[in-house]
Design a protein around this motif. Structure first.
Motif, PDB file in Angstrom:
ATOM      1  N   PRO A  57       0.836  -1.217   0.000  1.00  0.00           N
ATOM      2  CA  PRO A  57       0.000   0.000   0.000  1.00  0.00           C
ATOM      3  C   PRO A  57       0.864   1.257   0.000  1.00  0.00           C
ATOM      4  O   PRO A  57       1.971   1.286   0.543  1.00  0.00           O
ATOM      5  CB  PRO A  57      -0.800  -0.122   1.304  1.00  0.00           C
ATOM      6  N   GLY A  58       0.338   2.311  -0.618  1.00  0.00           N
ATOM      7  CA  GLY A  58       1.049   3.579  -0.654  1.00  0.00           C
ATOM      8  C   GLY A  58       2.213   3.613  -1.607  1.00  0.00           C
ATOM      9  O   GLY A  58       3.146   4.394  -1.422  1.00  0.00           O
ATOM     10  N   ARG A  59       2.160   2.803  -2.659  1.00  0.00           N
ATOM     11  CA  ARG A  59       3.289   2.732  -3.598  1.00  0.00           C
ATOM     12  C   ARG A  59       2.780   2.394  -4.988  1.00  0.00           C
ATOM     13  O   ARG A  59       1.928   1.519  -5.148  1.00  0.00           O
ATOM     14  CB  ARG A  59       4.293   1.675  -3.142  1.00  0.00           C
ATOM     15  N   ILE A  60       3.279   3.107  -5.995  1.00  0.00           N
ATOM     16  CA  ILE A  60       3.005   2.790  -7.392  1.00  0.00           C
ATOM     17  C   ILE A  60       4.324   2.775  -8.148  1.00  0.00           C
ATOM     18  O   ILE A  60       5.302   3.421  -7.748  1.00  0.00           O
ATOM     19  CB  ILE A  60       2.026   3.794  -8.041  1.00  0.00           C
ATOM     20  N   THR A  61       4.344   2.042  -9.252  1.00  0.00           N
ATOM     21  CA  THR A  61       5.525   1.950 -10.104  1.00  0.00           C
ATOM     22  C   THR A  61       5.206   2.587 -11.445  1.00  0.00           C
ATOM     23  O   THR A  61       4.213   2.229 -12.084  1.00  0.00           O
ATOM     24  CB  THR A  61       5.948   0.485 -10.304  1.00  0.00           C
ATOM     25  N   THR A  62       6.046   3.514 -11.869  1.00  0.00           N
ATOM     26  CA  THR A  62       5.865   4.212 -13.141  1.00  0.00           C
ATOM     27  C   THR A  62       7.252   4.580 -13.668  1.00  0.00           C
ATOM     28  O   THR A  62       8.256   4.106 -13.143  1.00  0.00           O
ATOM     29  CB  THR A  62       4.975   5.449 -12.953  1.00  0.00           C
ATOM     30  N   THR A  63       7.297   5.419 -14.683  1.00  0.00           N
ATOM     31  CA  THR A  63       8.591   5.861 -15.180  1.00  0.00           C
ATOM     32  C   THR A  63       9.131   6.997 -14.306  1.00  0.00           C
ATOM     33  O   THR A  63       8.378   7.656 -13.586  1.00  0.00           O
ATOM     34  CB  THR A  63       8.488   6.336 -16.635  1.00  0.00           C
ATOM     35  N   THR A  64      10.424   7.213 -14.382  1.00  0.00           N
ATOM     36  CA  THR A  64      11.051   8.240 -13.556  1.00  0.00           C
ATOM     37  C   THR A  64      10.520   9.634 -13.885  1.00  0.00           C
ATOM     38  O   THR A  64      10.267  10.445 -12.985  1.00  0.00           O
ATOM     39  CB  THR A  64      12.574   8.205 -13.744  1.00  0.00           C
ATOM     40  N   HIS A  65      10.330   9.929 -15.156  1.00  0.00           N
ATOM     41  CA  HIS A  65       9.869  11.258 -15.557  1.00  0.00           C
ATOM     42  C   HIS A  65       8.429  11.502 -15.119  1.00  0.00           C
ATOM     43  O   HIS A  65       8.093  12.611 -14.669  1.00  0.00           O
ATOM     44  CB  HIS A  65       9.988  11.417 -17.071  1.00  0.00           C
ATOM     45  N   LYS A  66       7.587  10.492 -15.210  1.00  0.00           N
ATOM     46  CA  LYS A  66       6.206  10.650 -14.746  1.00  0.00           C
ATOM     47  C   LYS A  66       6.162  10.837 -13.230  1.00  0.00           C
ATOM     48  O   LYS A  66       5.373  11.645 -12.711  1.00  0.00           O
ATOM     49  CB  LYS A  66       5.377   9.433 -15.147  1.00  0.00           C
ATOM     50  N   ALA A  67       6.998  10.095 -12.518  1.00  0.00           N
ATOM     51  CA  ALA A  67       7.019  10.208 -11.055  1.00  0.00           C
ATOM     52  C   ALA A  67       7.442  11.608 -10.621  1.00  0.00           C
ATOM     53  O   ALA A  67       6.877  12.178  -9.682  1.00  0.00           O
ATOM     54  CB  ALA A  67       7.963   9.155 -10.465  1.00  0.00           C
ATOM     55  N   ARG A 101       8.520   9.963  -1.776  1.00  0.00           N
ATOM     56  CA  ARG A 101       9.899   9.716  -2.209  1.00  0.00           C
ATOM     57  C   ARG A 101       9.881   8.971  -3.529  1.00  0.00           C
ATOM     58  O   ARG A 101       8.924   8.262  -3.843  1.00  0.00           O
ATOM     59  CB  ARG A 101      10.688   8.934  -1.162  1.00  0.00           C
ATOM     60  N   ILE A 102      10.956   9.137  -4.303  1.00  0.00           N
ATOM     61  CA  ILE A 102      11.117   8.469  -5.591  1.00  0.00           C
ATOM     62  C   ILE A 102      12.344   7.571  -5.503  1.00  0.00           C
ATOM     63  O   ILE A 102      13.442   8.040  -5.183  1.00  0.00           O
ATOM     64  CB  ILE A 102      11.267   9.478  -6.738  1.00  0.00           C
ATOM     65  N   LEU A 103      12.148   6.288  -5.791  1.00  0.00           N
ATOM     66  CA  LEU A 103      13.231   5.313  -5.777  1.00  0.00           C
ATOM     67  C   LEU A 103      13.380   4.753  -7.188  1.00  0.00           C
ATOM     68  O   LEU A 103      12.445   4.153  -7.727  1.00  0.00           O
ATOM     69  CB  LEU A 103      12.923   4.177  -4.790  1.00  0.00           C
ATOM     70  N   LYS A 104      14.536   4.939  -7.775  1.00  0.00           N
ATOM     71  CA  LYS A 104      14.776   4.444  -9.124  1.00  0.00           C
ATOM     72  C   LYS A 104      15.035   2.938  -9.103  1.00  0.00           C
ATOM     73  O   LYS A 104      15.708   2.430  -8.209  1.00  0.00           O
ATOM     74  CB  LYS A 104      15.968   5.169  -9.749  1.00  0.00           C
ATOM     75  N   ASP A 133       9.933  -0.512 -24.289  1.00  0.00           N
ATOM     76  CA  ASP A 133      10.570   0.731 -24.731  1.00  0.00           C
ATOM     77  C   ASP A 133      11.830   1.041 -23.930  1.00  0.00           C
ATOM     78  O   ASP A 133      12.436   2.093 -24.140  1.00  0.00           O
ATOM     79  CB  ASP A 133       9.590   1.898 -24.614  1.00  0.00           C
ATOM     80  N   ASN A 134      12.214   0.151 -23.009  1.00  0.00           N
ATOM     81  CA  ASN A 134      13.454   0.320 -22.235  1.00  0.00           C
ATOM     82  C   ASN A 134      13.431   1.601 -21.401  1.00  0.00           C
ATOM     83  O   ASN A 134      14.456   2.220 -21.138  1.00  0.00           O
ATOM     84  CB  ASN A 134      14.674   0.320 -23.155  1.00  0.00           C
ATOM     85  N   GLY A 135      12.243   2.020 -20.950  1.00  0.00           N
ATOM     86  CA  GLY A 135      12.125   3.232 -20.139  1.00  0.00           C
ATOM     87  C   GLY A 135      12.603   3.001 -18.723  1.00  0.00           C
ATOM     88  O   GLY A 135      12.436   1.912 -18.156  1.00  0.00           O
ATOM     89  N   GLN A 136      13.185   4.024 -18.158  1.00  0.00           N
ATOM     90  CA  GLN A 136      13.676   3.929 -16.783  1.00  0.00           C
ATOM     91  C   GLN A 136      12.507   3.972 -15.805  1.00  0.00           C
ATOM     92  O   GLN A 136      11.715   4.909 -15.797  1.00  0.00           O
ATOM     93  CB  GLN A 136      14.650   5.067 -16.475  1.00  0.00           C
ATOM     94  N   ARG A 137      12.393   2.959 -14.969  1.00  0.00           N
ATOM     95  CA  ARG A 137      11.281   2.857 -14.033  1.00  0.00           C
ATOM     96  C   ARG A 137      11.666   3.401 -12.660  1.00  0.00           C
ATOM     97  O   ARG A 137      12.850   3.480 -12.315  1.00  0.00           O
ATOM     98  CB  ARG A 137      10.827   1.405 -13.892  1.00  0.00           C
ATOM     99  N   ALA A 138      10.653   3.765 -11.898  1.00  0.00           N
ATOM    100  CA  ALA A 138      10.876   4.285 -10.553  1.00  0.00           C
ATOM    101  C   ALA A 138       9.652   3.988  -9.709  1.00  0.00           C
ATOM    102  O   ALA A 138       8.550   3.746 -10.218  1.00  0.00           O
ATOM    103  CB  ALA A 138      11.156   5.789 -10.567  1.00  0.00           C
TER     104      ALA A 138
END
Length: 208
Positions: free
Chosen positions: A45-55, A149-152, A160-165
């Protein structure tokens, strides 16, 4: 040139970009709802995974919504003094509606309603707004800011080989800091004990 145009376009039109940020913010708040009512409950809970730029783009919107909800807690606490526990439609509830306590409750509750309407305007999800005001805002009463907080992540996104965070709320999944244990000299090997005199004399006689 994009002079004085703050933020990332994320390859989307303005309307599409605003809808994306609203959905990401709502998704983060909805992870805190009751897991028994959710067929696809999140693992954490309290966590989502997306790309670094979106985060990085959605983080200011999340912080703004939490700040609005946190500032309304004082008014909600004041309104609770004049609230009633009677069920709607009962005689006790009708009597409370005609009393002065209802007038005081409505006046104290007005800032909370305005704050909820403002958050609904920002994210467009009433369920996520109720979770924010009822569950999340209470955690950050004593925190002046920095609610997320953002964790890479090391592995990129497939396709697409996008960087996730990871974008998560602080205070719930924090790592526990442990102090380094210093070696204690009290636990060292004990010193040689003094030999009793009779035992020493016996050893001398045996050698002679």
């Amino acid at each position: 040139m994009r002079h004085r145009r703050r933020g990332r376009t994320l390859g989307r039109s303005p309307a599409h970009r605003k809808a994306l940020l609203k959905n990401l913010t709502s998704a983060l708040f909805l992870t805190e709802r009751d897991a028994s009512l959710d067929d696809n409950a999140p693992k954490v809970p309290g966590r989502i995974t997306t790309t670094t730029h979106k985060a990085k783009e959605v983080r200011p919107l999340v912080e703004k919504c939490i700040t609005i909800a946190k500032k309304s807690l004082a008014s909600a606490e004041e309104a609770s003094k004049y609230a009633t526990q009677a069920d709607r439609g009962t005689d006790a509830y009708k009597a409370w509606r005609k009393s002065d306590d209802w007038q005081k409750w409505a006046a104290a509750r007005a800032p909370v309603v305005a704050a909820q309407r403002r958050v609904v305007q920002l994210i467009g999800d009433r369920e996520a707004t109720s979770i924010l005001f009822d569950t999340i805002a209470e955690r950050f009463v004593d925190r002046p800011g920095g609610y997320t907080r953002i964790l890479k992540l090391a592995t990129p996104r497939l396709g697409d080989n996008g960087q996730r965070a990871i974008l998560e709320l602080v205070g719930k999944n924090d790592r526990v800091k442990r102090k380094a244990e210093k070696p204690s000299f009290d636990d060292a090997a004990p010193a040689s004990e003094p030999v009793d005199e009779p035992v020493a004399e016996a050893k001398e006689e045996a050698t002679s």
